[in-house]
Design a protein around this motif. Structure first.
Motif, mmCIF file in Angstrom:
data_model
loop_
_atom_site.group_PDB
_atom_site.id
_atom_site.type_symbol
_atom_site.label_atom_id
_atom_site.label_comp_id
_atom_site.label_asym_id
_atom_site.label_seq_id
_atom_site.Cartn_x
_atom_site.Cartn_y
_atom_site.Cartn_z
ATOM 1 N N PRO A 43 0.838 -1.214 0.000
ATOM 2 C CA PRO A 43 0.000 0.000 0.000
ATOM 3 C C PRO A 43 0.869 1.258 0.000
ATOM 4 O O PRO A 43 2.007 1.248 0.478
ATOM 5 C CB PRO A 43 -0.794 -0.128 1.306
ATOM 6 N N ALA A 44 0.299 2.346 -0.500
ATOM 7 C CA ALA A 44 1.051 3.602 -0.605
ATOM 8 C C ALA A 44 1.550 4.077 0.759
ATOM 9 O O ALA A 44 2.665 4.602 0.870
ATOM 10 C CB ALA A 44 0.181 4.674 -1.245
ATOM 11 N N THR A 45 0.743 3.893 1.800
ATOM 12 C CA THR A 45 1.156 4.358 3.128
ATOM 13 C C THR A 45 2.362 3.570 3.643
ATOM 14 O O THR A 45 3.199 4.117 4.370
ATOM 15 C CB THR A 45 -0.001 4.229 4.125
ATOM 16 N N THR A 46 2.451 2.308 3.269
ATOM 17 C CA THR A 46 3.599 1.492 3.666
ATOM 18 C C THR A 46 4.833 1.866 2.852
ATOM 19 O O THR A 46 5.930 1.990 3.394
ATOM 20 C CB THR A 46 3.285 -0.004 3.493
ATOM 21 N N ARG A 47 4.645 2.067 1.556
ATOM 22 C CA ARG A 47 5.781 2.481 0.708
ATOM 23 C C ARG A 47 6.349 3.820 1.158
ATOM 24 O O ARG A 47 7.555 4.065 1.074
ATOM 25 C CB ARG A 47 5.352 2.576 -0.755
ATOM 26 N N ALA A 48 5.471 4.704 1.663
ATOM 27 C CA ALA A 48 5.920 6.017 2.113
ATOM 28 C C ALA A 48 6.903 5.907 3.276
ATOM 29 O O ALA A 48 7.813 6.740 3.413
ATOM 30 C CB ALA A 48 4.718 6.866 2.529
ATOM 31 N N LEU A 49 6.758 4.866 4.099
ATOM 32 C CA LEU A 49 7.693 4.666 5.201
ATOM 33 C C LEU A 49 9.087 4.348 4.673
ATOM 34 O O LEU A 49 10.090 4.871 5.177
ATOM 35 C CB LEU A 49 7.201 3.531 6.106
ATOM 36 N N ALA A 50 9.162 3.484 3.666
ATOM 37 C CA ALA A 50 10.457 3.150 3.078
ATOM 38 C C ALA A 50 11.087 4.369 2.408
ATOM 39 O O ALA A 50 12.295 4.597 2.509
ATOM 40 C CB ALA A 50 10.290 2.016 2.073
ATOM 41 N N THR A 51 10.247 5.166 1.731
ATOM 42 C CA THR A 51 10.743 6.390 1.097
ATOM 43 C C THR A 51 11.271 7.369 2.141
ATOM 44 O O THR A 51 12.328 7.979 1.965
ATOM 45 C CB THR A 51 9.624 7.062 0.286
ATOM 46 N N GLY A 52 10.554 7.494 3.240
ATOM 47 C CA GLY A 52 10.974 8.394 4.307
ATOM 48 C C GLY A 52 12.283 7.951 4.945
ATOM 49 O O GLY A 52 13.154 8.783 5.242
ATOM 50 N N ALA A 53 12.433 6.649 5.145
ATOM 51 C CA ALA A 53 13.671 6.124 5.735
ATOM 52 C C ALA A 53 14.861 6.390 4.823
ATOM 53 O O ALA A 53 15.931 6.818 5.285
ATOM 54 C CB ALA A 53 13.529 4.629 6.004
ATOM 55 N N GLU A 54 14.678 6.157 3.536
ATOM 56 C CA GLU A 54 15.754 6.422 2.588
ATOM 57 C C GLU A 54 16.067 7.910 2.535
ATOM 58 O O GLU A 54 17.244 8.310 2.434
ATOM 59 C CB GLU A 54 15.365 5.917 1.198
ATOM 60 N N GLY A 55 15.042 8.751 2.625
ATOM 61 C CA GLY A 55 15.255 10.195 2.653
ATOM 62 C C GLY A 55 16.082 10.622 3.857
ATOM 63 O O GLY A 55 16.992 11.454 3.733
ATOM 64 N N GLU A 56 15.798 10.036 5.031
ATOM 65 C CA GLU A 56 16.577 10.368 6.227
ATOM 66 C C GLU A 56 18.034 9.948 6.065
ATOM 67 O O GLU A 56 18.951 10.664 6.496
ATOM 68 C CB GLU A 56 15.964 9.693 7.456
ATOM 69 N N ARG A 57 18.262 8.792 5.451
ATOM 70 C CA ARG A 57 19.644 8.339 5.241
ATOM 71 C C ARG A 57 20.390 9.279 4.297
ATOM 72 O O ARG A 57 21.569 9.607 4.522
ATOM 73 C CB ARG A 57 19.652 6.913 4.695
ATOM 74 N N GLN A 58 19.716 9.718 3.252
ATOM 75 C CA GLN A 58 20.373 10.609 2.299
ATOM 76 C C GLN A 58 20.650 11.980 2.905
ATOM 77 O O GLN A 58 21.703 12.575 2.652
ATOM 78 C CB GLN A 58 19.524 10.729 1.032
ATOM 79 N N VAL A 59 19.709 12.487 3.693
ATOM 80 C CA VAL A 59 19.931 13.766 4.367
ATOM 81 C C VAL A 59 21.125 13.657 5.318
ATOM 82 O O VAL A 59 22.004 14.529 5.338
ATOM 83 C CB VAL A 59 18.668 14.209 5.135
ATOM 84 N N ALA A 60 21.166 12.592 6.107
ATOM 85 C CA ALA A 60 22.281 12.398 7.048
ATOM 86 C C ALA A 60 23.613 12.338 6.307
ATOM 87 O O ALA A 60 24.599 12.955 6.729
ATOM 88 C CB ALA A 60 22.061 11.125 7.855
ATOM 89 N N SER A 61 23.638 11.605 5.205
ATOM 90 C CA SER A 61 24.874 11.473 4.431
ATOM 91 C C SER A 61 25.342 12.814 3.886
ATOM 92 O O SER A 61 26.532 13.165 3.966
ATOM 93 C CB SER A 61 24.660 10.479 3.285
ATOM 94 N N ARG A 62 24.404 13.593 3.327
ATOM 95 C CA ARG A 62 24.755 14.896 2.770
ATOM 96 C C ARG A 62 25.258 15.842 3.854
ATOM 97 O O ARG A 62 26.243 16.569 3.664
ATOM 98 C CB ARG A 62 23.548 15.512 2.070
ATOM 99 N N LEU A 63 24.574 15.864 4.988
ATOM 100 C CA LEU A 63 24.962 16.764 6.070
ATOM 101 C C LEU A 63 26.349 16.406 6.602
ATOM 102 O O LEU A 63 27.197 17.281 6.802
ATOM 103 C CB LEU A 63 23.937 16.706 7.202
ATOM 104 N N GLU A 64 26.580 15.133 6.850
ATOM 105 C CA GLU A 64 27.859 14.711 7.408
ATOM 106 C C GLU A 64 29.004 14.978 6.437
ATOM 107 O O GLU A 64 30.082 15.430 6.842
ATOM 108 C CB GLU A 64 27.799 13.234 7.781
ATOM 109 N N LYS A 65 28.777 14.729 5.172
ATOM 110 C CA LYS A 65 29.821 14.953 4.171
ATOM 111 C C LYS A 65 30.132 16.441 4.027
ATOM 112 O O LYS A 65 31.298 16.838 3.940
ATOM 113 C CB LYS A 65 29.386 14.373 2.825
#
Length: 222
Positions: A43-65
């Motif tokens: 379901p879209a609501t479940t997929r949104a969780l995976a998208t959000g998790a990946e978004g947090e990882r990418q934000v963390a990576s960009r900030l740290e770098k």
């Protein structure tokens, strides 16, 4: 010291929902459950969780770098040792202060702060995402900032350190002029967040390490 894993809470909830749905479907359709799951997808609501998790990882990576060793980070933190009513995506301890960063992924969305009224009528502030009122997001950021201030209360630098809450939008369209703010919460693109964290300030490297260790204990990984 456990600095936390970006997106961990969303990952766990995604896996929980995914497994729960799979168990329900296979119990109902013992022979064709696998085929049904493959054809229908999550379901879209479940997929949104995976998208959000990946978004947090990418934000963390960009900030740290981008910030290097000058800014210390904690990720995916609870709001207190005994609290399970929310979490903080990212905490950044920089020379200019401590930043509570709530990462948001709204791909290609237009993000604006609208103010109406004033003078003869009460001032009304709204956070608009693609024209829809999403001011409710501000309450979450305010709650996270309050948790940070409580965690800082027994640290020697508590009275002098600056604490800021911000919504960090990744891959969204924000105004390129000035800094948007609503109810004391800053609204920033990822690039603007990096610029903010890299500002000069009064906290020494020793101060930042002390605050980092303290907050890692007071706000455990979620």
């Amino acid at each position: 010291m456990d600095i936390g894993r970006p997106g961990a809470s969303l990952d766990r909830e995604y896996q929980r929902r995914k497994q729960s749905r799979e168990n329900r479907v296979r119990a109902r359709f013992p022979r064709l459950g696998g085929v049904y799951l493959t054809l229908t997808g999550q379901p879209a609501t479940t997929r949104a969780l995976a998208t959000g998790a990946e978004g947090e990882r990418q934000v963390a990576s960009r900030l740290e770098k981008a910030c290097g060793d000058e800014v210390l980070f904690l990720h995916n933190r609870r709001l207190g040792k005994r609290r399970h009513d929310g979490d903080i995506d990212h905490l950044a301890i920089a020379a200019s202060g401590i930043y509570v960063i709530d990462a948001k992924h709204y791909k290609d969305a237009t993000v604006r702060v609208r103010r109406t009224g004033g003078l003869l009528s009460p001032l009304k502030e709204q956070l608009l995402i693609n024209g829809r009122d999403r001011t409710n997001l501000i309450a979450g950021s305010t709650k996270q900032l309050d948790a940070l201030l409580v965690a800082l209360d027994n640290h020697p630098l508590a009275a002098s350190v600056s604490a800021t809450s911000l919504l960090c939008f990744r891959n969204a369209d924000l105004p390129f002029w000035g800094d948007a703010e609503i109810a004391g919460v800053r609204v920033q693109a990822l690039r603007g967040t990096i610029k903010l964290l890299r500002r000069n300030g009064p906290l020494t490297a020793s101060d930042r390490r002390s605050l980092h260790r303290h907050l890692a204990i007071e706000l455990p990984p979620a």
